[in-house]
Design an enzyme around this catalytic site. Sequence first.
Site, PDB file in Angstrom:
ATOM      1  N   GLU A 178     -16.633 -45.261  -4.370  1.00  0.00           N
ATOM      2  CA  GLU A 178     -17.244 -46.240  -3.443  1.00  0.00           C
ATOM      3  C   GLU A 178     -16.481 -47.549  -3.298  1.00  0.00           C
ATOM      4  O   GLU A 178     -17.074 -48.614  -3.386  1.00  0.00           O
ATOM      5  CB  GLU A 178     -18.672 -46.553  -3.893  1.00  0.00           C
ATOM      6  CG  GLU A 178     -19.576 -45.355  -3.942  1.00  0.00           C
ATOM      7  CD  GLU A 178     -21.008 -45.710  -4.345  1.00  0.00           C
ATOM      8  OE1 GLU A 178     -21.288 -46.883  -4.644  1.00  0.00           O
ATOM      9  OE2 GLU A 178     -21.846 -44.788  -4.360  1.00  0.00           O
ATOM     10  N   ASN A 222     -14.295 -40.618  -4.297  1.00  0.00           N
ATOM     11  CA  ASN A 222     -15.682 -40.269  -3.955  1.00  0.00           C
ATOM     12  C   ASN A 222     -16.365 -41.422  -3.216  1.00  0.00           C
ATOM     13  O   ASN A 222     -16.236 -42.572  -3.626  1.00  0.00           O
ATOM     14  CB  ASN A 222     -16.419 -39.984  -5.283  1.00  0.00           C
ATOM     15  CG  ASN A 222     -17.756 -39.310  -5.117  1.00  0.00           C
ATOM     16  OD1 ASN A 222     -17.866 -38.313  -4.395  1.00  0.00           O
ATOM     17  ND2 ASN A 222     -18.790 -39.831  -5.766  1.00  0.00           N
ATOM     18  N   HIS A 258     -25.626 -38.484   0.774  1.00  0.00           N
ATOM     19  CA  HIS A 258     -27.008 -38.961   0.647  1.00  0.00           C
ATOM     20  C   HIS A 258     -27.488 -39.174   2.081  1.00  0.00           C
ATOM     21  O   HIS A 258     -27.124 -40.172   2.724  1.00  0.00           O
ATOM     22  CB  HIS A 258     -27.070 -40.283  -0.126  1.00  0.00           C
ATOM     23  CG  HIS A 258     -26.612 -40.163  -1.543  1.00  0.00           C
ATOM     24  ND1 HIS A 258     -27.318 -39.438  -2.484  1.00  0.00           N
ATOM     25  CD2 HIS A 258     -25.525 -40.658  -2.191  1.00  0.00           C
ATOM     26  CE1 HIS A 258     -26.674 -39.510  -3.651  1.00  0.00           C
ATOM     27  NE2 HIS A 258     -25.590 -40.230  -3.499  1.00  0.00           N
ATOM     28  N   GLU A 288     -22.973 -35.353  -3.927  1.00  0.00           N
ATOM     29  CA  GLU A 288     -24.250 -35.949  -4.370  1.00  0.00           C
ATOM     30  C   GLU A 288     -25.346 -35.674  -3.344  1.00  0.00           C
ATOM     31  O   GLU A 288     -26.141 -36.555  -3.007  1.00  0.00           O
ATOM     32  CB  GLU A 288     -24.079 -37.461  -4.573  1.00  0.00           C
ATOM     33  CG  GLU A 288     -22.979 -37.810  -5.558  1.00  0.00           C
ATOM     34  CD  GLU A 288     -22.853 -39.305  -5.849  1.00  0.00           C
ATOM     35  OE1 GLU A 288     -23.784 -40.063  -5.513  1.00  0.00           O
ATOM     36  OE2 GLU A 288     -21.832 -39.702  -6.414  1.00  0.00           O
ATOM     37  N   ASP A 290     -28.426 -35.183  -1.241  1.00  0.00           N
ATOM     38  CA  ASP A 290     -29.894 -35.215  -1.234  1.00  0.00           C
ATOM     39  C   ASP A 290     -30.333 -35.555   0.185  1.00  0.00           C
ATOM     40  O   ASP A 290     -29.616 -36.230   0.920  1.00  0.00           O
ATOM     41  CB  ASP A 290     -30.533 -36.097  -2.311  1.00  0.00           C
ATOM     42  CG  ASP A 290     -30.015 -37.514  -2.386  1.00  0.00           C
ATOM     43  OD1 ASP A 290     -29.353 -37.970  -1.439  1.00  0.00           O
ATOM     44  OD2 ASP A 290     -30.304 -38.181  -3.394  1.00  0.00           O
TER      45      ASP A 290
HETATM   46  C1  XIL Z   1     -27.239 -43.409  -9.413  1.00  0.00           C
HETATM   47  C2  XIL Z   1     -28.125 -42.701 -10.435  1.00  0.00           C
HETATM   48  O1  XIL Z   1     -28.662 -41.547  -9.837  1.00  0.00           O
HETATM   49  C3  XIL Z   1     -29.225 -43.619 -10.884  1.00  0.00           C
HETATM   50  O2  XIL Z   1     -29.961 -43.031 -11.945  1.00  0.00           O
HETATM   51  C4  XIL Z   1     -28.645 -44.954 -11.345  1.00  0.00           C
HETATM   52  O3  XIL Z   1     -29.684 -45.838 -11.662  1.00  0.00           O
HETATM   53  C5  XIL Z   1     -27.754 -45.551 -10.286  1.00  0.00           C
HETATM   54  O4  XIL Z   1     -26.748 -44.616  -9.929  1.00  0.00           O
HETATM   55  N1  XIL Z   1     -23.620 -43.049  -5.853  1.00  0.00           N
HETATM   56  C6  XIL Z   1     -23.087 -42.621  -7.034  1.00  0.00           C
HETATM   57  C7  XIL Z   1     -23.977 -42.297  -8.169  1.00  0.00           C
HETATM   58  O5  XIL Z   1     -21.872 -42.401  -7.103  1.00  0.00           O
HETATM   59  O6  XIL Z   1     -23.377 -42.559  -9.420  1.00  0.00           O
HETATM   60  C8  XIL Z   1     -25.288 -43.035  -8.075  1.00  0.00           C
HETATM   61  O7  XIL Z   1     -26.137 -42.575  -9.114  1.00  0.00           O
HETATM   62  C9  XIL Z   1     -25.903 -42.823  -6.716  1.00  0.00           C
HETATM   63  C10 XIL Z   1     -25.000 -43.354  -5.633  1.00  0.00           C
END
Ligand code: XIL
Length: 367
Positions: A178, A222, A258, A288, A290
């Site tokens: 990020e 990522n 996401h 990731e 969702d």
């Molecule tokens: C998130 C976790 O799911 C949470 O439990 C934590 O509090 C914050 O981080 N992008 C990412 C992940 O690369 O590491 C993040 O994970 C979600 C967004």
Amino acid sequence: MFVQNRDPSKNSRTLLSKVAILTACVLGAWVSSAQTVATPPKTETPKTELSLRQLADARGFLIGGAISATVLDPDSPEYSETVAKEYNVVVTENAMKWAPINNAPGQFNFTLADLMLKYADAHKQVLRGHTLVWHEQLPRYVGEITDKAALLAAIKEHVQGVVTQYKGRIKMWDVVNETISDGPGNPLRENSPFVKIIGPEFIEMAFRWAHEADPDAKLYYNDYNTEGLNGKSDAVYELVKGLLAKGVSIHGVGFQTHVDMNFSVETSKMRENLERFRKLGLAVQLTEVDVQLKGDAPKAEKLQQQAKVYSDLLTTCLAVKCEAFLVWGVTDQFSWRSSFKPLLFDEDYLPKPAYFALRDVLLGTPK
Ligand code: XIL
């Protein structure tokens, strides 16, 4: 024995009925042999009952997701059982981030990460490393460094400390996470101490140091909101192209994905976007996934819409020969966005329509 009947009409009826019986027998034998071929042996699991993991294993594909320490909790056996049954790859949701694993200069605490690796090994799962250099979940000491050389040295110590510890055992790492901002023009993000104090070179150095520590590990950039063709994915594209031109060891790009149930693979031009990264010779993973429920429609409708988005995402991923499809969690109950119920299993670990949609894609898409 065949006894001639005196009544000729009776004789012909007897003959006719014999032909009928014979025909029925032959036909019956044919039908029953056809049935034998069509019906799988009783011991084999019907295809519609295979887990995501079994279906992915059969095609050499990685399917899985992020896991928390709940996977080790004997009081939550459903969590651990679901992960073991459904995932062939797992990612530690938080345990390998900078603060949990390296909270003070030169001091590493691998206890939790080691236990999670042990779990993955015991269940013959790949463990994907997440994440080495990110502007969040940093320990206090990193935030206190104001000098460029000192911050670079801290990155080197951290990256090499962690990657060396898991050399040969963790074969893929998110190295930089990020670092592109969402703002106009999508420059490197201002709220990162690495960007502010070091500048763009920290990215290249992080990859070089990770590669030095484990030359066989695959290394990824990522980010989120980069799934479709847009300004942010353009910025990631330029970044990784630049790294490749400099001979930096980067193997792939993770697209976090996401999204919510209104996301469209078509209008976002996701396939075109992923394909341009593939054309650079890079691997692509959805890292990731969702899909949040949104709006006031009846719940059943929203779950169907969510399933459709999951299905489109996996279809697109397979179409570009992506390496992995990773969901950010297991049950809605423990999702980082739990109120939006974005995952494959409900609070009782029951598979949701999205789960069956993914299974249909794996069953229906040729290898
Ligand atoms: C998130 C976790 O799911 C949470 O439990 C934590 O509090 C914050 O981080 N992008 C990412 C992940 O690369 O590491 C993040 O994970 C979600 C967004």
